[in-house]
Enzyme design. Structure first.
Site, PDB file in Angstrom:
ATOM      1  N   HIS A 114    -109.584  13.954 -59.567  1.00 31.05           N
ATOM      2  CA  HIS A 114    -108.616  14.897 -59.002  1.00 31.05           C
ATOM      3  C   HIS A 114    -109.260  16.168 -58.455  1.00 31.05           C
ATOM      4  CE1 HIS A 114    -104.758  13.030 -60.155  1.00 31.05           C
ATOM      5  NE2 HIS A 114    -105.386  12.603 -61.234  1.00 31.05           N
TER       6      HIS A 114
ATOM      7  N   THR B 249     -99.106  17.285 -54.372  1.00 32.93           N
ATOM      8  CA  THR B 249     -97.845  16.548 -54.326  1.00 32.93           C
ATOM      9  C   THR B 249     -96.700  17.484 -53.987  1.00 32.93           C
ATOM     10  OG1 THR B 249     -97.623  16.770 -56.732  1.00 32.93           O
ATOM     11  CG2 THR B 249     -98.534  14.701 -55.892  1.00 32.93           C
TER      12      THR B 249
ATOM     13  N   LYS C  20     -97.463  26.635 -56.775  1.00 36.83           N
ATOM     14  CA  LYS C  20     -98.555  25.813 -57.291  1.00 36.83           C
ATOM     15  C   LYS C  20     -99.340  26.655 -58.294  1.00 36.83           C
ATOM     16  CE  LYS C  20     -99.876  25.086 -53.074  1.00 36.83           C
ATOM     17  NZ  LYS C  20    -100.069  23.631 -53.016  1.00 36.83           N
ATOM     18  N   ARG C  21    -100.198  25.983 -59.034  1.00 43.77           N
ATOM     19  CA  ARG C  21    -101.072  26.692 -59.970  1.00 43.77           C
ATOM     20  C   ARG C  21    -101.852  27.780 -59.230  1.00 43.77           C
ATOM     21  NH1 ARG C  21    -106.188  24.878 -61.097  1.00 43.77           N
ATOM     22  NH2 ARG C  21    -105.617  22.910 -60.126  1.00 43.77           N
TER      23      ARG C  21
ATOM     24  N   LYS D 126    -106.717  27.694 -53.883  1.00 45.66           N
ATOM     25  CA  LYS D 126    -105.375  27.517 -53.312  1.00 45.66           C
ATOM     26  C   LYS D 126    -104.950  28.733 -52.493  1.00 45.66           C
ATOM     27  CE  LYS D 126    -104.020  24.405 -57.074  1.00 45.66           C
ATOM     28  NZ  LYS D 126    -103.737  23.160 -56.350  1.00 45.66           N
TER      29      LYS D 126
ATOM     30  N   LYS E 266     -93.300  16.842 -51.604  1.00 47.17           N
ATOM     31  CA  LYS E 266     -91.919  17.129 -51.991  1.00 47.17           C
ATOM     32  C   LYS E 266     -91.255  18.050 -50.978  1.00 47.17           C
ATOM     33  CE  LYS E 266     -93.524  16.873 -56.730  1.00 47.17           C
ATOM     34  NZ  LYS E 266     -94.081  17.686 -57.818  1.00 47.17           N
TER      35      LYS E 266
END
Length: 797
Positions: free
Chosen positions: A348, A635, A527-528, A533, A639
């Site tokens: 991952h 993911t 998100k985290r 990110k 969504k």
């Protein structure tokens, strides 16, 4: 089930399971009674699936994961069992608010982010397809943590989701497995006996996971740690009360918290213990089940497929070898071969630091026999491949990514780009040695929860247009494309979106006391919190945009609401600074009378599955802005796309495939490619160069540096400023100019409501590929070689 039958079942459980009469029952009692009534319906499918699994002799899949972020299960179960109408009608007759009961259910605190939510989607899809499977994890008493903000800072509090009865699980005291740590090893010829010095019990708790239409149900088995010897009455009677309860307290520690802070040696030890605890218990349970049906352990790979979700269960390789070699008498080489043929590994991350490593000292102290076997596995691999470059044991460390790769017959990435990059970065040498081992299985999400359930306005419109076949065959969404050419359909599509936004607007006003405009762009990054990110890129653009509005407040700006959501790991101080910066920026911007009608920032605390189900249907814009080459898949991006949010993103992870599917013209692309990032990183002073080239960027950074958002502590964000102006490994400054330009392009497109509506509808219509049903069929055909029991047909067909 008719409404009358549902009503009778609810009242039965209210009285006989909960011991309450209707006149004195509270919301909790009604919710539990409804849950038990629905659970009764699931159990029949669950038992039938279990019997068919045994009777058919088909291969079973075992999914080992530290996280299963299943969220609330009541609505999920009602939707998949098609009981919503019966439940609503029954509760209406009882004068009970159905939605209030759904909201009363706590989120199961069993995960953190994408890894755990993916595992939950996979469990639901395996049940929908009819793949005989079990998920294995830990029953965390307090989960990750509940997040709240104190003066903008993240504060971690324990989740208390198990302070009340969990309606969906069945306790299995008969499934109790002894787990050992420490001790010593006694050599016996080529084999050895391990004598642990510390013992615990892993006790199972089973949750049935029902698929669409109630056709099949699988089991999620979560392990709770219990002491081998509990309460010490003699110590208690001597007055040593704390010591009397110490064994129970120490055992509970193991299954109390997800991802304990591993910046300390104690935290590292606890985390490794957790990983071995659930992995060893799961393997023993798998072998117990196998040996109840078969006698030849050489047949294990034909009857069991064990998937290691990330490196957390990587100890499965040496533990399975230990059981087969030391306990079952196989030769070491044969045990390794059987383990490799049974195990597979999902990677991952491309971040080398995220591939777990344990010190040999810690491994040797906790798992002495396993350290010996890892050394032998390492030497066997070296001998068979002739490689001097790849070692599992190196510089006093045990590299769990390499161990997972070597002990798996297949290693899969989770998006096309990620899989390709695995071959040239983190596993380059191993890929050269085993060129057929790496395969791709692009992630997906279950459309039952992430469209049908969470967005009834949109899912109802889709079903009205094309029927309900899309629910378990998401490719059928392509039938929507002709409707997208109908202005009336697009108007109804956008009316559903606006209604979701109005609902979220009311929730934000009630919970956060912030007033936002439902006709603004709802721009969402959930998100985290992590540097790659790049939530701080989003914040910088927000500041620069705010400054531009202040410079010219009457320029006809497109209103925008920036919504953030996510948690930072307790020991990840840079990420926690980003959270505080977002909240500080929100405090200043939301109170600015000159700009607040055009730009607001909202950060609801404690982002979880239920909050995602509230935010995603209301999103106009999906922020997927990670540095190219760093995100494995994502993911949340799927969504949001499925629910009609347009993506602003880099060519990273599954963004690449999303853009290919929805069309480049329906995706707002910006930023460098992965190759360009690597080239740019070689440029000395690239951050300073980017700042000098864009006055808006320099001005935004200066506002942070000067304390514009932290007047009481001007130097609060010197760490972020220093990172951006010097190192900037994740290329925030180099991508800023293109990001800002793209955001202004988005402002313009949003004003053309017909164009935006068409683009949003096409995002939904072209999202069929991103179903986790498709992903699971890929795993079944490419990796697990498993058949779908519900049809008896090969899953690939």
């Amino acid at each position: 089930m008719t409404p009358a039958e549902m009503k009778d079942a609810i009242l039965h459980h209210l009285v006989y399971t909960l011991g309450k009469d209707a006149g004195h029952a509270k919301t909790y009692d009604w919710r539990m009674a409804l849950s038990f009534a629905v659970r009764d319906q699931i159990v029949d499918s669950w038992f039938a699936a279990t019997r068919r699994s045994y009777g058919g002799g088909l291969k079973r899949v075992y999914y080992l994961s530290m996280e299963f972020l299943i969220g609330r299960l009541l609505k999920d179960a009602i939707i998949n069992m098609r009981l919503e109408e019966a439940a609503i009608d029954a509760l209406t007759e009882l004068k009970i608010d159905y939605r209030e009961l759904l909201e009363d259910e706590p989120d199961a605190a069993l995960g953190n982010g994408g890894l755990g939510r993916l595992a939950a989607c996979f469990m639901e899809s395996m049940a929908t397809i009819g793949c005989p499977a079990m998920g294995y994890g830990i029953r965390y008493e307090n989960g990750l943590f509940r997040q709240r903000f104190e003066n903008g800072r993240q504060v971690e509090e324990p989740e208390d989701w198990l302070n009340q009865r969990h309606a969906w699980e069945f306790e299995r005291p008969e499934v109790s497995i002894d787990i050992g740590f420490g001790g010593h090893v006694q050599e016996i010829g080529s084999r050895a006996n391990w004598y642990p010095s510390e013992m615990l019990i892993a006790m199972g708790h089973d949750t049935p996971i029902i698929g669409w239409d109630g056709r099949w149900a699988n089991t999620l088995r979560l392990w709770e740690a219990r002491p081998m010897h509990g309460f010490d009455l003699q110590r208690f009677n001597r007055g040593d009360y704390a010591a009397a309860a110490e064994p129970e307290a120490l055992a509970r520690t193991l299954s109390r918290v997800l991802y304990p802070d591993d910046t300390t040696e104690q935290g590292k030890e606890l985390r490794l213990k957790q990983e071995f605890f659930f992995t060893s218990a799961s393997l023993r349970d798998i072998l117990r089940r196998f040996e109840s049906e078969y006698t030849d352990l050489k047949q294990l790979p034909k009857k069991a497929a064990i998937q290691m979700n990330d490196t957390h269960p990587a100890i499965a390789g040496p533990e399975l070898v230990r059981i087969l070699h030391d306990e079952r008498g196989m030769t070491f080489e044969e045990a390794v071969r059987i383990a490799q043929a049974t195990l597979s590994y999902t990677n991952h991350t491309l971040l080398p630091e995220a591939l777990e490593r344990w010190s040999e000292g810690l491994m040797g102290r906790l798992l002495p026999r396993h350290l010996q076997l890892i050394g032998r596995i390492d030497e066997l691999h070296k001998r068979e491949t002739g490689s001097q470059n790849v070692r599992v044991l190196e510089h006093g460390q045990v590299k769990m990514g390499e161990l997972s790769f070597i002990m798996a017959h297949n290693v899969n990435g989770v998006s096309a780009l990620h899989t390709d990059l695995m071959k040239t970065t983190v596993f380059k040498d191993l890929h050269n040695l085993h060129p057929k081992r790496i395969v791709n299985e692009t992630n997906g999400v279950t459309p039952r929860r992430w469209l049908l359930s969470c967005n009834p306005r949109l899912s109802g419109l889709i079903t009205e247009a094309i029927g309900e076949g899309w629910i378990d065959d998401l490719d059928q969404l392509e039938k929507l494309e002709p409707f997208v050419e109908d202005a009336g359909f697009v108007d109804r599509y956008m009316a559903a979106k606006r209604a979701n936004k109005v609902e979220l607007t009311s929730w934000i006003a009630e919970k956060l006391q912030i007033s936002v405009d439902p006709d603004a762009i709802f721009d969402i990054q959930i998100k985290r919190i992590h540097e790659y990110k790049r939530q701080h890129l989003n914040v910088l653009e927000t500041i620069a945009h705010w400054q531009a509005i202040r410079d010219n407040p009457n320029a006809g700006w497109t209103p925008r609401v920036k919504i953030f959501g996510g948690k930072a790991a307790p020991g990840y101080f840079f990420a926690k600074d980003i959270i505080r910066l977002v909240n500080d920026v929100a405090r200043v911007l939301n109170s600015d009378p000159l700009t607040s009608r055009y730009l607001k920032v909202v950060y609801p605390p404690n982002y979880n599955v239920s909050l995602a189900e509230r935010l995603i249907p209301a999103a106009d814009l999906s922020e997927q802005i990670s540095t190219a080459g760093k995100e494995a898949s994502g993911t949340g991006n799927m969504k949001l796309t499925l629910n009609g949010a347009l993506t602003v993103g880099t060519l990273d992870g599954a963004n690449v495939e999303i853009r290919e599917c929805v069309g480049a013209e329906n995706f707002f692309l910006f930023g460098m490619t992965a190759e360009e990032v690597m080239t740019r990183r070689q440029v000395g002073g690239h951050a300073a160069e980017a700042i000098a080239a864009d006055e808006r960027l320099g001005r935004a950074i200066e506002a942070i540096r000067s304390g514009r958002f932290s007047a009481e502590e001007p130097g609060r964000y010197h760490g972020i400023v220093d990172n951006l102006t010097h190192h900037d490994y994740f290329m925030v400054c180099s991508d800023f100019t293109d990001y800002y330009r793209t955001q202004r392009e988005i402002d313009g497109v949003f004003l053309d409501t017909a164009k935006w509506g068409r683009m949003a509808a096409l995002n939904t219509a072209r999202s069929g590929y991103f179903s986790s049903d498709r992903t699971i069929r890929g795993y079944m055909a490419d990796i697990w070689k498993a058949e779908a029991a519900s049809t008896g047909e090969d899953a690939a067909q």
